[in-house]
Motif scaffolding. Structure first.
Motif, PDB file in Angstrom:
ATOM      1  N   UNK A 177       0.835  -1.208   0.000  1.00 34.18           N
ATOM      2  CA  UNK A 177       0.000   0.000   0.000  1.00 34.18           C
ATOM      3  C   UNK A 177       0.866   1.252   0.000  1.00 34.18           C
ATOM      4  N   UNK A 178       1.870   1.285   0.875  1.00 34.93           N
ATOM      5  CA  UNK A 178       2.735   2.466   0.982  1.00 34.93           C
ATOM      6  C   UNK A 178       3.534   2.674  -0.299  1.00 34.93           C
ATOM      7  N   UNK A 179       4.022   1.601  -0.892  1.00 32.83           N
ATOM      8  CA  UNK A 179       4.786   1.726  -2.139  1.00 32.83           C
ATOM      9  C   UNK A 179       3.894   2.192  -3.289  1.00 32.83           C
ATOM     10  N   UNK A 180       2.632   1.776  -3.246  1.00 34.15           N
ATOM     11  CA  UNK A 180       1.704   2.206  -4.278  1.00 34.15           C
ATOM     12  C   UNK A 180       1.423   3.691  -4.233  1.00 34.15           C
ATOM     13  N   UNK A 181       1.641   4.308  -3.069  1.00 44.59           N
ATOM     14  CA  UNK A 181       1.399   5.746  -2.901  1.00 44.59           C
ATOM     15  C   UNK A 181       2.690   6.575  -2.922  1.00 44.59           C
ATOM     16  N   UNK A 182       3.833   5.910  -3.092  1.00 46.19           N
ATOM     17  CA  UNK A 182       5.127   6.596  -2.975  1.00 46.19           C
ATOM     18  C   UNK A 182       5.245   7.785  -3.926  1.00 46.19           C
ATOM     19  N   UNK A 183       4.844   7.601  -5.171  1.00 44.49           N
ATOM     20  CA  UNK A 183       4.968   8.694  -6.140  1.00 44.49           C
ATOM     21  C   UNK A 183       3.974   9.805  -5.832  1.00 44.49           C
ATOM     22  N   UNK A 184       2.755   9.437  -5.467  1.00 53.31           N
ATOM     23  CA  UNK A 184       1.723  10.436  -5.184  1.00 53.31           C
ATOM     24  C   UNK A 184       2.043  11.260  -3.942  1.00 53.31           C
ATOM     25  N   UNK A 185       2.462  10.585  -2.866  1.00 54.57           N
ATOM     26  CA  UNK A 185       2.729  11.287  -1.602  1.00 54.57           C
ATOM     27  C   UNK A 185       4.116  11.895  -1.583  1.00 54.57           C
ATOM     28  N   UNK A 186       5.076  11.190  -2.174  1.00 48.74           N
ATOM     29  CA  UNK A 186       6.446  11.687  -2.160  1.00 48.74           C
ATOM     30  C   UNK A 186       7.251  11.193  -0.973  1.00 48.74           C
ATOM     31  N   UNK A 187       6.828  10.074  -0.375  1.00 49.35           N
ATOM     32  CA  UNK A 187       7.606   9.508   0.725  1.00 49.35           C
ATOM     33  C   UNK A 187       8.493   8.382   0.216  1.00 49.35           C
ATOM     34  N   UNK A 188       9.464   8.006   1.036  1.00 51.14           N
ATOM     35  CA  UNK A 188      10.335   6.873   0.756  1.00 51.14           C
ATOM     36  C   UNK A 188       9.933   5.741   1.680  1.00 51.14           C
ATOM     37  N   UNK A 189       9.789   4.547   1.125  1.00 45.37           N
ATOM     38  CA  UNK A 189       9.384   3.388   1.912  1.00 45.37           C
ATOM     39  C   UNK A 189      10.587   2.492   2.170  1.00 45.37           C
ATOM     40  N   UNK A 190      10.822   2.162   3.422  1.00 45.86           N
ATOM     41  CA  UNK A 190      11.891   1.247   3.817  1.00 45.86           C
ATOM     42  C   UNK A 190      11.249   0.010   4.444  1.00 45.86           C
ATOM     43  N   UNK A 191      11.611  -1.170   3.946  1.00 47.37           N
ATOM     44  CA  UNK A 191      11.029  -2.418   4.431  1.00 47.37           C
ATOM     45  C   UNK A 191      11.964  -3.110   5.422  1.00 47.37           C
ATOM     46  N   UNK A 192      11.353  -3.687   6.452  1.00 44.58           N
ATOM     47  CA  UNK A 192      12.099  -4.402   7.490  1.00 44.58           C
ATOM     48  C   UNK A 192      11.534  -5.812   7.661  1.00 44.58           C
ATOM     49  N   UNK A 193      12.371  -6.698   8.190  1.00 38.79           N
ATOM     50  CA  UNK A 193      11.997  -8.105   8.329  1.00 38.79           C
ATOM     51  C   UNK A 193      10.801  -8.348   9.206  1.00 38.79           C
ATOM     52  N   UNK A 194      10.616  -7.512  10.214  1.00 37.85           N
ATOM     53  CA  UNK A 194       9.447  -7.607  11.096  1.00 37.85           C
ATOM     54  C   UNK A 194       8.919  -6.214  11.362  1.00 37.85           C
ATOM     55  N   UNK A 195       7.666  -6.124  11.808  1.00 40.20           N
ATOM     56  CA  UNK A 195       7.134  -4.807  12.136  1.00 40.20           C
ATOM     57  C   UNK A 195       7.820  -4.244  13.378  1.00 40.20           C
ATOM     58  N   UNK A 196       8.265  -5.116  14.266  1.00 41.14           N
ATOM     59  CA  UNK A 196       9.018  -4.657  15.448  1.00 41.14           C
ATOM     60  C   UNK A 196      10.262  -3.899  15.015  1.00 41.14           C
ATOM     61  N   UNK A 197      10.961  -4.424  13.992  1.00 45.80           N
ATOM     62  CA  UNK A 197      12.152  -3.741  13.477  1.00 45.80           C
ATOM     63  C   UNK A 197      11.766  -2.403  12.838  1.00 45.80           C
ATOM     64  N   UNK A 198      10.614  -2.360  12.183  1.00 44.78           N
ATOM     65  CA  UNK A 198      10.158  -1.118  11.555  1.00 44.78           C
ATOM     66  C   UNK A 198       9.857  -0.059  12.613  1.00 44.78           C
ATOM     67  N   UNK A 199       9.249  -0.475  13.711  1.00 44.14           N
ATOM     68  CA  UNK A 199       8.983   0.457  14.814  1.00 44.14           C
ATOM     69  C   UNK A 199      10.298   0.955  15.404  1.00 44.14           C
ATOM     70  N   UNK A 200      11.253   0.056  15.569  1.00 43.33           N
ATOM     71  CA  UNK A 200      12.556   0.446  16.109  1.00 43.33           C
ATOM     72  C   UNK A 200      13.252   1.464  15.209  1.00 43.33           C
ATOM     73  N   UNK A 201      13.008   1.372  13.913  1.00 44.24           N
ATOM     74  CA  UNK A 201      13.599   2.353  12.990  1.00 44.24           C
ATOM     75  C   UNK A 201      13.081   3.751  13.286  1.00 44.24           C
ATOM     76  N   UNK A 202      11.811   3.866  13.648  1.00 35.72           N
ATOM     77  CA  UNK A 202      11.237   5.157  14.023  1.00 35.72           C
ATOM     78  C   UNK A 202      11.860   5.643  15.329  1.00 35.72           C
TER      79      UNK A 202
END
Length: 270
Positions: free
Chosen positions: A138-163
C-alpha cells in the motif's frame, strides 16, 4: 415429528461440551506466547469469554495462520478465533460472524512529532513497514503520489525500532498492532488512521450456520455490555469509537453485504 426434531436438537446442544478453535499464536497483541506456557491476548480472552457465555470449554490451538482456514474446512477446528478479514472471496467459501473489530491502517510517529492529519505531511519523509505486508504494498503504491520513501524491514518490530532510532519518520501497520506498540513504548505515539472499511470476523464452515449463529449472539452481547470495548482498552489502550465494529451489533447473522449474511428478522438481544 416436530417434537422429536426439537428433542434431537436439544440433545445435540447438551452434548456440545467443547469447541476446538484456532488462532495464530504469534500475532501480538491478539495472541502471543506468555511466560509459563500457553498464549494470551485480545483474541484469547475473547474466545474464552465466548466459551464462558456458552457454557462450553474452549480448546484454543495456536498454529500458523496459513494452515488455519484449511484446517477449518477439513473439520480440525470447529471455528476460527484468529483475526480474519472478511472479504468477498473468503465469504464465498466460509460463513462469517459479524465483524467485531475494524481492521484499518495506522501510523506510528515519534512521541514528540507533530501529529499527522494528512498524508501529504509525510512528503519527503521515510516510512518504515514490515516487508511483504499489505502495508508495504500500500505504501509503495502511494510513494509517487505522496512523495515519501518506503523502507522495508523483516518484522514490524524492526520497523517500529527504525522510528525510535530516527532512521524513519513513521511506521504504518494494522491499527491494533500499532496501538499495542504505542502502549508498550512511550517513544512513539499513534497518528493518522487510514480507514479500509473492512472488519475482522470469525469464520465457520458453510454447513455450520447453527454454531455461527450461537457464537454471533454472544459476540453481540459482548458488544452491548461493553466487554469487547474493555478488551480493546486492556490490550490496545484504545477506546473504540462510536459506530465502530467493537461496539455496534448488526441485525441478522453474518456481516451485512457479504455472502452468507442472513437477515431473517434477527435483532441483537441479551
Amino acid at each position: 415429528m416436530i417434537g422429536a426434531a426439537l428433542a434431537a436438537l436439544a440433545c445435540a446442544a447438551v452434548a456440545q461440551e467443547k469447541y476446538t478453535v484456532a488462532l495464530d499464536g504469534t500475532f501480538a497483541p491478539h495472541a502471543m506466547p506468555k511466560l509459563g506456557g500457553g498464549v494470551e491476548g485480545f483474541n484469547v480472552d475473547l474466545a474464552n469469554l465466548i466459551g464462558e457465555r456458552l457454557g462450553v470449554e474452549m480448546d484454543i490451538v495456536a498454529t500458523q495462520f496459513s494452515g488455519i482456514l484449511p484446517g477449518l474446512q477439513a473439520g480440525t477446528y470447529d471455528f476460527v478465533v484468529a483475526p480474519t478479514t472478511i472479504t468477498q472471496e473468503r465469504a464465498e467459501n466460509l460463513l462469517f460472524s459479524e465483524g467485531y473489530l475494524n481492521t484499518d491502517f495506522q501510523f506510528l510517529i515519534p512521541a514528540d512529532a507533530e501529529d499527522v492529519t494528512d498524508l501529504k505531511q509525510l512528503a519527503g519523509k521515510t516510512v518504515a513497514v514490515n516487508k511483504g505486508s499489505a502495508y508495504d504494498s500500500w505504501a509503495r503504491g502511494l510513494a509517487e503520489e505522496i512523495g515519501w520513501t518506503v523502507e522495508s524491514y523483516g518484522t514490524n518490530t524492526d520497523a517500529v525500532q527504525a522510528v525510535i532510532a530516527g532512521r524513519a519518520d513513521a511506521n504504518v501497520a494494522g491499527n491494533t498492532v500499532s496501538a499495542w506498540a504505542a502502549k508498550k513504548n512511550s517513544a512513539v505515539k499513534l497518528s493518522y488512521l487510514h480507514e479500509t472499511g473492512l472488519v475482522w470476523g470469525m469464520p465457520f464452515r458453510q454447513d455450520d450456520a447453527a454454531t455461527r449463529d450461537k457464537v454471533e449472539a454472544v459476540i453481540e452481547c459482548l458488544k452491548i455490555d461493553g466487554t469487547i470495548a474493555g478488551l480493546s482498552e486492556k490490550w490496545f489502550g484504545v477506546t473504540p469509537a462510536a459506530g465502530s465494529a467493537a461496539v455496534t451489533p448488526q441485525p441478522g447473522f453474518g456481516q451485512p453485504g457479504f455472502p452468507g449474511y442472513e437477515d431473517g428478522g434477527h435483532k441483537p438481544s441479551c
